[in-house]
Design a protein around this motif. Structure first.
Motif, PDB file in Angstrom:
ATOM      1  N   GLN A   1      92.409   7.670  26.079  1.00  0.00           N
ATOM      2  CA  GLN A   1      93.563   6.833  26.393  1.00  0.00           C
ATOM      3  C   GLN A   1      94.861   7.631  26.230  1.00  0.00           C
ATOM      4  O   GLN A   1      95.462   7.638  25.163  1.00  0.00           O
ATOM      5  CB  GLN A   1      93.598   5.605  25.475  1.00  0.00           C
ATOM      6  N   GLU A   2      95.259   8.311  27.275  1.00  0.00           N
ATOM      7  CA  GLU A   2      96.544   9.004  27.302  1.00  0.00           C
ATOM      8  C   GLU A   2      97.413   8.370  28.384  1.00  0.00           C
ATOM      9  O   GLU A   2      96.905   7.729  29.308  1.00  0.00           O
ATOM     10  CB  GLU A   2      96.352  10.496  27.576  1.00  0.00           C
ATOM     11  N   ASP A   3      98.707   8.568  28.276  1.00  0.00           N
ATOM     12  CA  ASP A   3      99.637   7.920  29.210  1.00  0.00           C
ATOM     13  C   ASP A   3      99.354   8.267  30.669  1.00  0.00           C
ATOM     14  O   ASP A   3      99.354   7.384  31.527  1.00  0.00           O
ATOM     15  CB  ASP A   3     101.088   8.290  28.872  1.00  0.00           C
ATOM     16  N   TRP A   4      99.098   9.542  30.965  1.00  0.00           N
ATOM     17  CA  TRP A   4      98.924   9.951  32.357  1.00  0.00           C
ATOM     18  C   TRP A   4      97.701   9.297  32.993  1.00  0.00           C
ATOM     19  O   TRP A   4      97.754   8.861  34.134  1.00  0.00           O
ATOM     20  CB  TRP A   4      98.871  11.479  32.477  1.00  0.00           C
TER      21      TRP A   4
ATOM     22  N   ARG B   1      95.018   4.486  35.906  1.00  0.00           N
ATOM     23  CA  ARG B   1      94.203   3.276  35.750  1.00  0.00           C
ATOM     24  C   ARG B   1      95.002   2.006  36.026  1.00  0.00           C
ATOM     25  O   ARG B   1      94.425   0.961  36.319  1.00  0.00           O
ATOM     26  CB  ARG B   1      93.633   3.218  34.336  1.00  0.00           C
ATOM     27  N   GLY B   2      96.324   2.095  35.933  1.00  0.00           N
ATOM     28  CA  GLY B   2      97.180   0.942  36.198  1.00  0.00           C
ATOM     29  C   GLY B   2      97.310   0.596  37.669  1.00  0.00           C
ATOM     30  O   GLY B   2      97.764  -0.485  38.014  1.00  0.00           O
ATOM     31  N   THR B   3      96.894   1.504  38.550  1.00  0.00           N
ATOM     32  CA  THR B   3      96.906   1.219  39.984  1.00  0.00           C
ATOM     33  C   THR B   3      95.606   0.522  40.381  1.00  0.00           C
ATOM     34  O   THR B   3      94.608   0.609  39.669  1.00  0.00           O
ATOM     35  CB  THR B   3      97.067   2.514  40.806  1.00  0.00           C
ATOM     36  N   SER B   4      95.610  -0.140  41.517  1.00  0.00           N
ATOM     37  CA  SER B   4      94.405  -0.846  41.977  1.00  0.00           C
ATOM     38  C   SER B   4      93.250   0.127  42.197  1.00  0.00           C
ATOM     39  O   SER B   4      92.128  -0.100  41.734  1.00  0.00           O
ATOM     40  CB  SER B   4      94.690  -1.606  43.269  1.00  0.00           C
TER      41      SER B   4
ATOM     42  N   LEU C   1      89.706   0.597  40.002  1.00  0.00           N
ATOM     43  CA  LEU C   1      88.383   0.496  40.617  1.00  0.00           C
ATOM     44  C   LEU C   1      87.532   1.726  40.335  1.00  0.00           C
ATOM     45  O   LEU C   1      86.327   1.623  40.116  1.00  0.00           O
ATOM     46  CB  LEU C   1      88.509   0.296  42.127  1.00  0.00           C
ATOM     47  N   ILE C   2      88.154   2.899  40.341  1.00  0.00           N
ATOM     48  CA  ILE C   2      87.402   4.140  40.150  1.00  0.00           C
ATOM     49  C   ILE C   2      87.162   4.427  38.669  1.00  0.00           C
ATOM     50  O   ILE C   2      86.039   4.710  38.255  1.00  0.00           O
ATOM     51  CB  ILE C   2      88.129   5.323  40.819  1.00  0.00           C
ATOM     52  N   PHE C   3      88.220   4.362  37.866  1.00  0.00           N
ATOM     53  CA  PHE C   3      88.134   4.795  36.468  1.00  0.00           C
ATOM     54  C   PHE C   3      87.965   3.662  35.465  1.00  0.00           C
ATOM     55  O   PHE C   3      87.689   3.913  34.298  1.00  0.00           O
ATOM     56  CB  PHE C   3      89.379   5.599  36.086  1.00  0.00           C
ATOM     57  N   GLY C   4      88.143   2.421  35.905  1.00  0.00           N
ATOM     58  CA  GLY C   4      88.044   1.303  34.977  1.00  0.00           C
ATOM     59  C   GLY C   4      89.238   1.241  34.052  1.00  0.00           C
ATOM     60  O   GLY C   4      90.176   2.029  34.171  1.00  0.00           O
ATOM     61  N   LYS C   5      89.197   0.312  33.112  1.00  0.00           N
ATOM     62  CA  LYS C   5      90.344   0.148  32.206  1.00  0.00           C
ATOM     63  C   LYS C   5      89.964   0.314  30.749  1.00  0.00           C
ATOM     64  O   LYS C   5      90.753   0.777  29.960  1.00  0.00           O
ATOM     65  CB  LYS C   5      90.995  -1.208  32.432  1.00  0.00           C
ATOM     66  N   GLY C   6      88.791  -0.092  30.358  1.00  0.00           N
ATOM     67  CA  GLY C   6      88.396  -0.001  28.959  1.00  0.00           C
ATOM     68  C   GLY C   6      86.901   0.115  28.814  1.00  0.00           C
ATOM     69  O   GLY C   6      86.138  -0.393  29.634  1.00  0.00           O
ATOM     70  N   PHE C   7      86.463   0.782  27.764  1.00  0.00           N
ATOM     71  CA  PHE C   7      85.043   1.007  27.520  1.00  0.00           C
ATOM     72  C   PHE C   7      84.364  -0.280  27.075  1.00  0.00           C
ATOM     73  O   PHE C   7      84.846  -0.976  26.187  1.00  0.00           O
ATOM     74  CB  PHE C   7      84.865   2.078  26.442  1.00  0.00           C
ATOM     75  N   LEU C   8      83.241  -0.589  27.713  1.00  0.00           N
ATOM     76  CA  LEU C   8      82.399  -1.717  27.314  1.00  0.00           C
ATOM     77  C   LEU C   8      80.947  -1.261  27.308  1.00  0.00           C
ATOM     78  O   LEU C   8      80.446  -0.748  28.317  1.00  0.00           O
ATOM     79  CB  LEU C   8      82.549  -2.898  28.278  1.00  0.00           C
ATOM     80  N   THR C   9      80.275  -1.445  26.203  1.00  0.00           N
ATOM     81  CA  THR C   9      78.868  -1.049  26.099  1.00  0.00           C
ATOM     82  C   THR C   9      78.015  -1.790  27.116  1.00  0.00           C
ATOM     83  O   THR C   9      77.096  -1.211  27.704  1.00  0.00           O
ATOM     84  CB  THR C   9      78.345  -1.309  24.675  1.00  0.00           C
TER      85      THR C   9
END
Length: 101
Positions: A51-54, A59-62, A66-74
Motif C-alpha cells: 500500500q503505497e501512494d503511487w 487502484r483508484g481508477t476504474s 479491475l486489474i489490481f484490486g483494492k484490498g487483500f481478501l483471503t
C-alpha cells in the motif's frame, strides 16, 4: 442469489485469466496454463498487501481497480481457485468434445 452475486465476479475474473493464458499459450499443456493462472491471480491478490501512494492512485481508477484490486481478501484466493479449476474443466471438456466429433 446473494451468494452468487458476492462470489461470481472473482470466479469469472479468474476464468478470464485462465482463458487469456490459454489463448496466448495454445502450444502449452493445460497444467502449465493452470499454474500460470494461479501465479498471476495470486500475485495480483498478494500485491494488494503493498500500500503505497503511487499504486493506490492507480487502484483508484476504474481500470486500475479491475486489474489490481483494492484490498487483500483471503476468500478471493478461494474464488480464484474455483474459477481457474472450473475454466480448466470446461477447457478439457471442450477439447474432448471437439476431438470426439
Amino acid at each position: 442469489m446473494p451468494f452468487i452475486a458476492l462470489n461470481a465476479g472473482d470466479v469469472l475474473w479468474a476464468m478470464m485469466v485462465y482463458f487469456g493464458f490459454r489463448f496466448l499459450l495454445t502450444h502449452k499443456n493445460t497444467l502449465t496454463v493452470i499454474l500460470l493462472s494461479f501465479l498471476f491471480s495470486f500475485g495480483i491478490e498478494f500485491s494488494q498487501l503493498y500500500q503505497e501512494d503511487w499504486i493506490n492512485q492507480i487502484r483508484g481508477t476504474s481500470l486500475g481497480a479491475l486489474i489490481f484490486g483494492k484490498g487483500f481478501l483471503t476468500e478471493d484466493l478461494i474464488r480464484y481457485s474455483v474459477g481457474i479449476i472450473f475454466a480448466a474443466v470446461l477447457d478439457k471438456m471442450a477439447i474432448m468434445f471437439i476431438y470426439r466429433s
